[in-house]
Design an enzyme around this catalytic site. Structure first.
Site, PDB file in Angstrom:
ATOM      1  N   HIS A   1       2.806   8.858   0.309  1.00  0.00           N
ATOM      2  CA  HIS A   1       1.581   8.795  -0.481  1.00  0.00           C
ATOM      3  C   HIS A   1       1.765   9.659  -1.723  1.00  0.00           C
ATOM      4  CE1 HIS A   1      -0.986   6.802   2.560  1.00  0.00           C
ATOM      5  NE2 HIS A   1      -0.185   7.416   3.413  1.00  0.00           N
TER       6      HIS A   1
ATOM      7  N   THR B   1      -5.371   7.037   7.833  1.00  0.00           N
ATOM      8  CA  THR B   1      -5.949   7.145   6.490  1.00  0.00           C
ATOM      9  C   THR B   1      -6.029   5.794   5.788  1.00  0.00           C
ATOM     10  OG1 THR B   1      -3.811   7.629   5.451  1.00  0.00           O
ATOM     11  CG2 THR B   1      -5.087   9.504   6.268  1.00  0.00           C
ATOM     12  N   THR B   2      -5.820   4.730   6.555  1.00  0.00           N
ATOM     13  CA  THR B   2      -5.952   3.354   6.042  1.00  0.00           C
ATOM     14  C   THR B   2      -6.798   2.554   7.026  1.00  0.00           C
ATOM     15  OG1 THR B   2      -3.899   2.705   7.160  1.00  0.00           O
ATOM     16  CG2 THR B   2      -3.719   3.418   4.858  1.00  0.00           C
TER      17      THR B   2
ATOM     18  N   HIS C   1       0.817  -1.214   0.000  1.00  0.00           N
ATOM     19  CA  HIS C   1       0.000   0.000   0.000  1.00  0.00           C
ATOM     20  C   HIS C   1       0.853   1.268   0.000  1.00  0.00           C
ATOM     21  CE1 HIS C   1      -3.329  -2.664   0.817  1.00  0.00           C
ATOM     22  NE2 HIS C   1      -2.733  -3.095   1.909  1.00  0.00           N
TER      23      HIS C   1
ATOM     24  N   HIS D   1       4.545  10.822   5.663  1.00  0.00           N
ATOM     25  CA  HIS D   1       4.005  10.719   7.018  1.00  0.00           C
ATOM     26  C   HIS D   1       5.044  10.149   7.971  1.00  0.00           C
ATOM     27  CE1 HIS D   1      -0.404  10.399   5.404  1.00  0.00           C
ATOM     28  NE2 HIS D   1       0.092  11.629   5.318  1.00  0.00           N
TER      29      HIS D   1
ATOM     30  N   GLU E   1      -2.204  13.221   0.213  1.00  0.00           N
ATOM     31  CA  GLU E   1      -3.540  12.927   0.743  1.00  0.00           C
ATOM     32  C   GLU E   1      -4.243  14.216   1.180  1.00  0.00           C
ATOM     33  OE1 GLU E   1      -4.153   8.625   1.990  1.00  0.00           O
ATOM     34  OE2 GLU E   1      -2.928   9.498   3.606  1.00  0.00           O
TER      35      GLU E   1
ATOM     36  N   HIS F   1       6.320   6.796   5.830  1.00  0.00           N
ATOM     37  CA  HIS F   1       5.896   6.230   4.548  1.00  0.00           C
ATOM     38  C   HIS F   1       5.368   7.343   3.654  1.00  0.00           C
ATOM     39  CE1 HIS F   1       2.122   6.163   6.947  1.00  0.00           C
ATOM     40  NE2 HIS F   1       1.578   6.495   5.796  1.00  0.00           N
TER      41      HIS F   1
END
Length: 298
Positions: free
Chosen positions: A112, A213-214, A82, A129, A116, A110
């Site tokens: 994105h 957010t997951t 992910h 993040h 986001e 990690h």
């Protein structure tokens, strides 16, 4: 057939559509965000959000203190299916200050792509993040079940024509793990200094209370989005987009914007004082009045 068995069978057959589990979700398709289960669907404090800068509350919440962020660490980069996740080896890295109720320990960072969170509905090319957990809970899993258990510092990257040199070791490792979920690679011959992934001016930030957010989208996160941005090139973004997942390459991995609801968004400004600003405005009005009176007297 026993009546109770029949009821159970019919209940299962006519139940709501299959909900994804934490290990069986995606950013698109039948297991995409609209089908994420639990709080992801029913929560009232979900993330990410759009930050409308005109509606933020200006305040001095205190500076964020990045303890040991300036140390150089060995680490590993993992394709978790992910995102690209980076973990560090060595002494604990701490986050303190601001309105944090405790010391928070860095678990991992990690990425994105694209970002986001949006600022005034503008979405940047990349978001990083730094995920921390409240030290009183011992680990991130337990902390995520408690109010203010998690603190995430988010850094936005704007698109540039030039490469970001500091991210190169991570991208080199990313290329070697693109082929499969669960693959990891050590940062061979390179140490990472987390501080380099903070903008030079990290004294201002937006803050609000939200969620992961997951899945499972636990609403236990204190969010700090730094207002200053770093840069990244399109070529570097394309390396992230080649990460392999169970549903093809990860061309994007951002969750759609969630409703703000009744929440407040704070804009931390160092030494900001509403009283001081008000007095400055009064001085400006008085000066303008004197100038206008003078001009009309000519």
């Amino acid at each position: 057939m026993d009546l109770r068995c029949l009821v159970l069978l019919l209940t299962s057959f006519y139940s709501v559509p299959h909900a994804v589990t934490a290990s069986d979700w995606s950013y698109w398709g039948e297991n995409g965000p609209v089908r994420w289960p639990g709080l992801c669907m029913t929560g009232k404090k979900q993330s990410p959000i759009n930050i409308a800068t005109e509606n933020t509350i200006k305040i001095d919440l205190g500076a964020l203190k990045f303890k040991r962020y300036d140390f150089a660490f060995y680490g590993k980069v993992t394709n978790n299916g992910h995102s690209v996740q980076v973990e560090f080896y060595g002494v604990p890295i701490h986050l303190e200050g601001a309105n944090l109720p405790s010391t928070y320990i860095l678990e991992q960072m990690h990425f994105h792509w694209p970002a986001e969170h949006t600022i005034d509905n503008n979405r940047e090319a990349l978001e990083l993040h730094f995920v921390h957990y409240n030290e009183r809970y011992g680990n991130v899993s337990v902390a995520s079940q408690h109010e203010k258990g998690i603190a995430v510092v988010a850094i936005l990257f704007k698109l540039s024509t030039e490469d970001n040199i500091d991210i190169t070791p991570i991208l080199n490792a990313t290329e070697s793990i693109s082929g499969g979920v669960g693959k990891s690679a050590a940062l061979k011959g390179a140490k990472i200094i987390p501080y380099l992934f903070l903008p030079k001016d990290h004294t201002t930030y937006y803050h609000y209370d939200g969620s992961l957010t997951t899945p499972g989208c636990q609403e236990t996160v204190m969010w700090f989005i730094l207002t200053e941005k770093l840069s990244v090139s399109e070529q570097q973004i394309n390396i992230f987009k080649m990460i392999g997942t169970n549903n093809g390459t990860l061309s994007f991995n951002y969750r759609p914007i969630q409703a703000l609801g009744e929440r407040k968004i704070y804009h931390h400004l160092d030494r900001y004082s509403a009283a001081t600003i008000h007095s400055h405005n009064l001085c400006f009005v008085f000066f303008s009045f004197l100038l206008t009176t003078f001009l009309f007297s000519l």
